[in-house]
Every structure is written in structure tokens, then in C-alpha cells.
Design an enzyme around this catalytic site. Structure first.
Site, PDB file in Angstrom:
ATOM      1  N   GLU A  69     -21.838  11.219  -4.173  1.00  0.00           N
ATOM      2  CA  GLU A  69     -21.602  12.411  -3.360  1.00  0.00           C
ATOM      3  C   GLU A  69     -21.523  13.569  -4.334  1.00  0.00           C
ATOM      4  O   GLU A  69     -20.551  13.693  -5.088  1.00  0.00           O
ATOM      5  CB  GLU A  69     -20.310  12.259  -2.547  1.00  0.00           C
ATOM      6  CG  GLU A  69     -20.234  13.219  -1.364  1.00  0.00           C
ATOM      7  CD  GLU A  69     -19.694  14.586  -1.742  1.00  0.00           C
ATOM      8  OE1 GLU A  69     -20.525  15.500  -1.973  1.00  0.00           O
ATOM      9  OE2 GLU A  69     -18.472  14.730  -1.819  1.00  0.00           O
ATOM     10  N   CYS A 102     -17.599  20.760  -1.765  1.00  0.00           N
ATOM     11  CA  CYS A 102     -19.043  20.531  -1.633  1.00  0.00           C
ATOM     12  C   CYS A 102     -19.558  21.011  -0.289  1.00  0.00           C
ATOM     13  O   CYS A 102     -20.696  21.465  -0.176  1.00  0.00           O
ATOM     14  CB  CYS A 102     -19.347  19.049  -1.811  1.00  0.00           C
ATOM     15  SG  CYS A 102     -18.923  18.408  -3.436  1.00  0.00           S
TER      16      CYS A 102
END
Length: 456
Positions: free
Chosen positions: A230, A264
């Protein structure tokens, strides 16, 4: 003996000094995890579920201490840190409640006759490499599904969050987790490489930078290990003329400035139709002004210091590059005097492809607004990124929203809402944003052996 220090992002003072594990100690941790795996995988699901439920309970009982540690180590405002504790506990609760259902056999209908099932089985010790921006939540979404599955976990946290990592380690131990099932590691990058190369380790998950992702993926591929990555994101936030503008503005500010923009899935690129652009810009700047900086332990603070001085320097350089090349600066953009890695809420417009802010991830409290004249232009701009993590689309036209969602090159889309992490919602992206999924059933399956069993 190697040591390192954690530094306060609020004032630059040394918070603590920690001793790195020796190679012998790292090997011993993997040996314990390997030895514990057979017993842990073999206990009943009810026993594993009971451990997860107790871990959730201990998160809630120790919420104040956990939140204070996050605020102190990486600058997260206290209210946001307390919310992260609640979310993390809910993840352990989810896998505890849904455990039996998630692990149930899937019956296969065989056309030529006979019976078969797909069984969700564990694979062995797995390694999680965690980031500093969500020190508790990131751990929960890796640890909870793997403990339910029957895997054992080795956990390497960011150095700057070592106190938080030790608090998590204590919680897992106090939940009566058998020895070796969870191993906290204080190790170097080279030691991580050695772990990945060891045949006893079955997989590795990293949440971090693109550069770190490439390194881990290369190491995992060389040794035929499953990896989940990720990585970064530059999420588009599309606003069309018929949108509920107040809702969009409120969520845009929250999505961009929470956690000092160090997420993110922050709403980093506001792509706004020209019919409402001027109103949106005015409203967004007004809301951005409300996001004050200050001591993260002060309940009135909305933006604490960035997690490190190097992070602040990076975001400042990206903004300076854009402004020097003609971008509009509507708010912020100036590094404040005084101690602490503070950076103010900042709003940029007229960003062009020759500027760093166009293509790079802005990992700080900086928003970029773009004006577009059509849906086609909005979608094209949204997809003009090497990242593909989350996104948001604001319009009252449900059919149009669904069509845009289909065309966006991302792993997650919010229609008239932000992407919010939930235990039962898969999380992850495409392109340079990573490989694989976390949370929900998909997160459980990443490090599972989906074993086909022919019954007759």
C-alpha cells in the site's frame, strides 16, 4: 550495539533512545514465530477470536495512553488520535465477530459430479512493515486478519513510532496471545532483507513509499514470497456543477488537512467544474483558514506538527517550486518561525505539468485546485497520475456518478463522500499505489492458502 533516538516533531527534543535487535535476536524471533505457528493454526477459531476481542477491548481501555503516544511521537492532534484508537479497536472487533463466517468453507459445484470446497487456511509467519502516519490503524488492519487466519506475525514499525509499537506489543501480550504468535521487531533495513530471504517467512506486507515498495517487491519476488503493497496516492476530488457545494467543501477540507495531510487517501487534487470553481475556491480557502496549527495535545489544535523536519522540508520545496513557476498561492505556503515541524494549511491553483506539485504526491497540508470545463476533462485529469488509490465524485446525478466511478483508474471511489476506512470495506489501489487489498474479506485472503479439497 546499535541504538537510535526518536525525536519530537513539536520541539525537536529527544523523546527516547532504543537499542536495535542483533541478528541473533532477529533469527530467534522468527524461530519463535515459526514454532508457534503450528499450535496457533491448530487451535479452534473460537480461541483466536477471543484473543482478537480482548485486543480490541484493551485498545479501548488504554485509549488515552495510545492517543498521547501518537500525538507525541508523530504530531497527530489528540482528537484525531483518539479517533484512530476507536477505528483500530473496531477492526479487531470486526474480525472477531465475523471470524467463523469469513473462514467458512466455500462449496464448489462440480459439473462432472462429486463434491469439493475451497478452504481458507493459514500459510505461516508473515511480516508487516508499518508506516508512521497511522501508527495504530495500519497495524490493526494487518495484524487482525492474520491472527484470525492462524498466521503468526512479525511486526516492524516505523522507528519514529517505537513507543506506540511497544504499547501495541504489550496489548497483544496482555490479551493472552501465545508466545511467538506476535513478535515486535526493532530492526534495520538489511535485517528486513534477511527476513524476507528466509524460507520460513511466507509473506510480507508494506505500507510506505514507492521507493520502499520497489525494494520490498524486488526482495519478495526474488525469494518467491507473496507481498502486499500500500503505497502513495494523489486522490482526485471531482466537483460537478450540481453538487451539494457545502457538503463538498466541508469534506474537501477535512479530507485534505486531517493528519496534517499526511495520508495516502487525502483529497489532494480538487478538480472543480468551471461553473462552480470560483465559489468553491472562495469557500475552500475560508474553510482552510479554520485549520490552525499548534500543540497536538491541545484540544483546540487541528493541524499538529508534521511528523518530521524532513517531511516539512519536502512539502515546502514542492510548494516553492510551484509558486516559482507561476502557481497561484491563496493561503499558507510559508514555513513558520520557531521550533517544531509545522507547516500551515496551503492552497495552490494554476498548477501545470512542469511543476513538481502536478505529478508528485503532496504528503502534507497542501491542496491543489484545478478548473475543468467538462466531465470528460475532469476524468482525464483525474486519471493523469501514476497513482490510483482513492477518489471522490460530487454530483446529484447518480447515473453520472456511477459512470465516472467506472472510468476512474483507482482502487476506491466515494460518491458524495470521502473514502473512509471501515473494517469490512476492502482498502487498496492500482498503478503505483500498490498491490493487493487490506480489510474485509479480501484482506483476510491475501495471506491465506485458498486450499481446494475434493470430498468425493
Amino acid at each position: 550495539m546499535h541504538t537510535y533516538k526518536t525525536i519530537s516533531p513539536l520541539n525537536g527534543e529527544v523523546l527516547a533512545e532504543y537499542t536495535m535487535m542483533t541478528d541473533t535476536e532477529v533469527t530467534a524471533a522468527l524461530t519463535r514465530a515459526t514454532d508457534a505457528y503450528r499450535d496457533w493454526a491448530g487451535v479452534g477459531v473460537d480461541d483466536r477470536v477471543a484473543v482478537l476481542a480482548r485486543i480490541a477491548e484493551l485498545h479501548r481501555e488504554r485509549s488515552a495512553e495510545l492517543a498521547e503516544a501518537m500525538a507525541t511521537e508523530m504530531g497527530k492532534p489528540l482528537a484525531q488520535a483518539e479517533g484512530e484508537v476507536v477505528l483500530s479497536a473496531s477492526i479487531y472487533d470486526y474480525y472477531a465477530r465475523a471470524g467463523a463466517r469469513l473462514l467458512a468453507d466455500e462449496v464448489i459445484e462440480i459439473k462432472v459430479g462429486g463434491r469439493a470446497v475451497v478452504r481458507t487456511a493459514p500459510t505461516g509467519p508473515v511480516l508487516g512493515i508499518m508506516p508512521w502516519n497511522f501508527p495504530l490503524y495500519q497495524v490493526a488492519r494487518f495484524v487482525a486478519p492474520n491472527l484470525l487466519l492462524g498466521n503468526t506475525v512479525l511486526l516492524k514499525h516505523a522507528r519514529s513510532c517505537t513507543r506506540t509499537a511497544l504499547l501495541i506489543d504489550a496489548i497483544v501480550a496482555d490479551a493472552n496471545t501465545p508466545k511467538g504468535v506476535y513478535e515486535n521487531l526493532i530492526v534495520s533495513s538489511s535485517q528486513i532483507g534477511d527476513l524476507i530471504a528466509d524460507d520460513r517467512l511466507r509473506g510480507v506486507s508494506l505500507t510506505g513509499s514507492e521507493e520502499a515498495g520497489r525494494i520490498v517487491a524486488t526482495q519478495a519476488g526474488r525469494h518467491l514470497k507473496k507481498c502486499v503493497l500500500e503505497l502513495g496516492g494523489s486522490d482526485p476530488f471531482i466537483v460537478l456543477p450540481d453538487a451539494d457545494l457545502d457538503l463538498a467543501l466541508d469534506l474537501a477540507a477535512t479530507g485534505r488537512f486531517s493528519n496534517a495531510g499526511q495520508s495516502c487517501t487525502s483529497s489532494k487534487r480538487m478538480i472543480v467544474h468551471s461553473d462552480v470553481y470560483d465559489r468553491f475556491l472562495e469557500g475552500f480557502v475560508a474553510r482552510a483558514r479554520q485549520w490552525n496549527t499548534g500543540d497536538p495535545l491541545n484540544p483546540e489544535t487541528r493541524i499538529g506538527p508534521m511528523a518530521s523536519e524532513s517531511g516539512r522540508q519536502e512539502i515546502a520545496e514542492q510548494v516553492e517550486d510551484a509558486v516559482s513557476k507561476g502557481a497561484g498561492l491563496h493561503l499558507g505556503g510559508v514555513v513558520p518561525d520557531g521550533p517544531g515541524a509545522f507547516y500551515p494549511a496551503t492552497v495552490l491553483t494554476d498548477v501545470t505539468p512542469d511543476m513538481r506539485a502536478y505529478a508528485e504526491e503532496l504528503f502534507g497540508p497542501v491542496a491543489v485546485l484545478y478548473k475543468v470545463d467538462s466531465v470528460e476533462e475532469a476524468v482525464a485529469l483525474a486519471n493523469d497520475s501514476r497513482f490510483g488509490l482513492g477518489s471522490a465524485v460530487f454530483t446529484r446525478d447518480e447515473d453520472l456518478a456511477a459512470d465516472i466511478a467506472e472510468r476512474l483508474e483507482v482502487g476506491m471511489v466515494g460518491l458524495n463522500t470521502l473514502i473512509r476506512s471501515q473494517p469490512d470495506m476492502p482498502f487498496g489501489g492500482v498503478k503505483a499505489s500498490g498491490i493487493g487489498r487490506e480489510l474485509g474479506r479480501l484482506g483476510l485472503d491475501e495471506f491465506a492458502n485458498k486450499k481446494t479439497v475434493r470430498l468425493s
